[in-house]
Design an enzyme around this catalytic site. Structure first.
Site, PDB file in Angstrom:
ATOM      1  N   ASN A   9       0.863  -1.175   0.000  1.00 53.30           N
ATOM      2  CA  ASN A   9       0.000   0.000   0.000  1.00 53.30           C
ATOM      3  C   ASN A   9       0.909   1.238   0.000  1.00 53.30           C
ATOM      4  OD1 ASN A   9      -1.726   2.098   0.597  1.00 53.30           O
ATOM      5  ND2 ASN A   9      -2.278   1.356   2.644  1.00 53.30           N
ATOM      6  N   LYS A  11       0.158   4.295  -0.239  1.00 52.74           N
ATOM      7  CA  LYS A  11      -0.456   5.482   0.388  1.00 52.74           C
ATOM      8  C   LYS A  11      -0.246   6.721  -0.505  1.00 52.74           C
ATOM      9  CE  LYS A  11      -0.025   3.179   4.760  1.00 52.74           C
ATOM     10  NZ  LYS A  11       0.095   3.237   6.207  1.00 52.74           N
ATOM     11  N   HIS A  96      -9.338   0.981   5.189  1.00 52.81           N
ATOM     12  CA  HIS A  96      -8.008   1.147   5.795  1.00 52.81           C
ATOM     13  C   HIS A  96      -8.122   2.073   7.013  1.00 52.81           C
ATOM     14  CE1 HIS A  96      -3.913   2.500   6.464  1.00 52.81           C
ATOM     15  NE2 HIS A  96      -3.568   1.337   5.942  1.00 52.81           N
ATOM     16  N   GLU A  98      -6.433   4.475   8.073  1.00 52.94           N
ATOM     17  CA  GLU A  98      -6.269   5.915   7.833  1.00 52.94           C
ATOM     18  C   GLU A  98      -7.553   6.514   7.262  1.00 52.94           C
ATOM     19  OE1 GLU A  98      -2.626   5.429   5.684  1.00 52.94           O
ATOM     20  OE2 GLU A  98      -1.693   4.869   7.580  1.00 52.94           O
ATOM     21  N   GLU A 168      -4.964  -4.980  10.890  1.00 59.06           N
ATOM     22  CA  GLU A 168      -3.949  -3.941  11.030  1.00 59.06           C
ATOM     23  C   GLU A 168      -4.174  -3.173  12.329  1.00 59.06           C
ATOM     24  OE1 GLU A 168      -2.111  -2.861   7.026  1.00 59.06           O
ATOM     25  OE2 GLU A 168      -3.918  -1.672   7.188  1.00 59.06           O
ATOM     26  N   GLY A 174       2.764   2.378  10.688  1.00 62.04           N
ATOM     27  CA  GLY A 174       3.658   3.507  10.477  1.00 62.04           C
ATOM     28  C   GLY A 174       4.405   3.939  11.726  1.00 62.04           C
ATOM     29  N   SER A 214       3.824  -1.950  10.241  1.00 59.10           N
ATOM     30  CA  SER A 214       5.285  -1.957  10.403  1.00 59.10           C
ATOM     31  C   SER A 214       5.940  -3.283  10.024  1.00 59.10           C
ATOM     32  CB  SER A 214       5.661  -1.549  11.832  1.00 59.10           C
ATOM     33  OG  SER A 214       5.220  -0.224  12.108  1.00 59.10           O
TER      34      SER A 214
HETATM   35  P1  PGA Z   1       3.040   0.410   7.562  1.00 62.26           P
HETATM   36  O1  PGA Z   1       1.542   0.527   7.004  1.00 62.26           O
HETATM   37  O2  PGA Z   1       3.611  -0.876   6.984  1.00 62.26           O
HETATM   38  O3  PGA Z   1       3.742   1.625   7.080  1.00 62.26           O
HETATM   39  O4  PGA Z   1       2.946   0.327   9.042  1.00 62.26           O
HETATM   40  C1  PGA Z   1       0.718  -0.602   6.867  1.00 62.26           C
HETATM   41  C2  PGA Z   1      -0.599  -0.200   6.302  1.00 62.26           C
HETATM   42  O5  PGA Z   1      -1.102   0.868   6.662  1.00 62.26           O
HETATM   43  O6  PGA Z   1      -1.194  -0.918   5.470  1.00 62.26           O
END
Ligand code: PGA
Length: 252
Positions: A9, A11, A96, A98, A168, A174, A214
């Site tokens: 992803n 983003k 997601h 976010e 997640e 992140g 992460s």
């Molecule tokens: P990240 O994001 O690997 O940067 O923690 C994972 C995600 O949001 O799908």
């Protein structure tokens, strides 16, 4: 046997040149695994066509990071499933964290997006996960259960064959703070148990469950070693071909 599914992803990152270069590097570096696992990249909407053209004919699938639930019409700024399919997408991420916590998407909206994704012939990656305060308050299972029930309301047994669920934990996204393999397995096992109750044992057994938060080349192998972790949804580390390919290699 559930097939391993690793998705990146991206983003709100890359530009045309870097998106194309990254996709090409992922396609070339993972060609040896064609047919053995499912690999996907999810660029920003505006780069989907360029990425699709750049890796046409490769075994890497292209996904969208979001989708709107209406097919078309006066919905300024939104993108529908048919449009995504038109530019070469095979899948779309729905719900997601976010989008839930930064943009404000509700369980009901996520449910509509999953339905629209399926109706449009795309495969949804349905994201669930708890906030840190919810985990600390011992509410992880209750939160994930509520998200599962609401997100999958009205989705049939037959449609579940097309759905991937991504766990997640929001506190791991992140932040560099990955869930331990044990923490991931606990929730994945719980999700599978809930799918058995909501549907049946076969749906629970066949549904691909991704972990996200992460993920790095150094922890991918241990996470994938858990019995109910079938794939990974990778954010930050999917922006560097070397890291994403390292994660893919560790997941074989
Ligand atoms: P990240 O994001 O690997 O940067 O923690 C994972 C995600 O949001 O799908």
């Amino acid at each position: 046997m559930r097939k391993t599914f690793i998705a990146g992803n991206w983003k709100m990152n890359t530009d045309i040149a870097s998106a194309v270069a990254l996709a090409k590097a992922v396609a070339a570096g993972s060609a040896y695994l064609a047919g053995k696992m499912t690999i996907a990249v999810c660029p920003p909407f505006v780069y989907l066509s360029a990425v699709a053209a750049a890796i046409k004919g490769s075994s890497v699938a292209i996904g969208a990071q979001d989708v709107y639930f209406e097919a078309n019409g006066a919905f300024t700024g939104e993108i529908g499933a048919a449009m995504l399919k038109d530019v070469g997408c095979k899948l779309a991420i729905c719900g997601h964290s976010e989008r839930r916590h930064v943009i404000g998407e509700t369980d009901d909206l996520v449910n509509k997006k999953i339905k629209a994704t399926l109706a449009g012939g795309l495969l949804p990656i349905f994201c669930v996960g708890e906030l840190l305060a919810e985990r600390d308050g011992g509410r992880t299972e209750a939160v994930v259960d509520k998200q599962l029930k609401a997100g999958l309301a009205g989705i049939s047994v037959a449609q579940m064959a097309s759905v991937t669920v991504a766990y997640e934990p929001v506190w791991a996204i992140g932040t560099g703070r990955t869930a331990t393999p044990k923490q991931a397995q606990e929730v994945h096992g719980f999700i599978r148990k809930r799918l058995a109750a909501m549907y049946n044992a076969q749906v629970a057994e066949q549904t691909c469950l991704q972990y996200g938060g992460s993920v790095k080349p150094s922890n991918a192998g241990d996470l994938m070693g858990q019995p109910d972790v079938d794939g990974l949804l990778v954010g930050g580390a999917s922006l560097k071909a070397e890291d994403f390919l390292g994660i893919i290699k560790a997941s074989v």
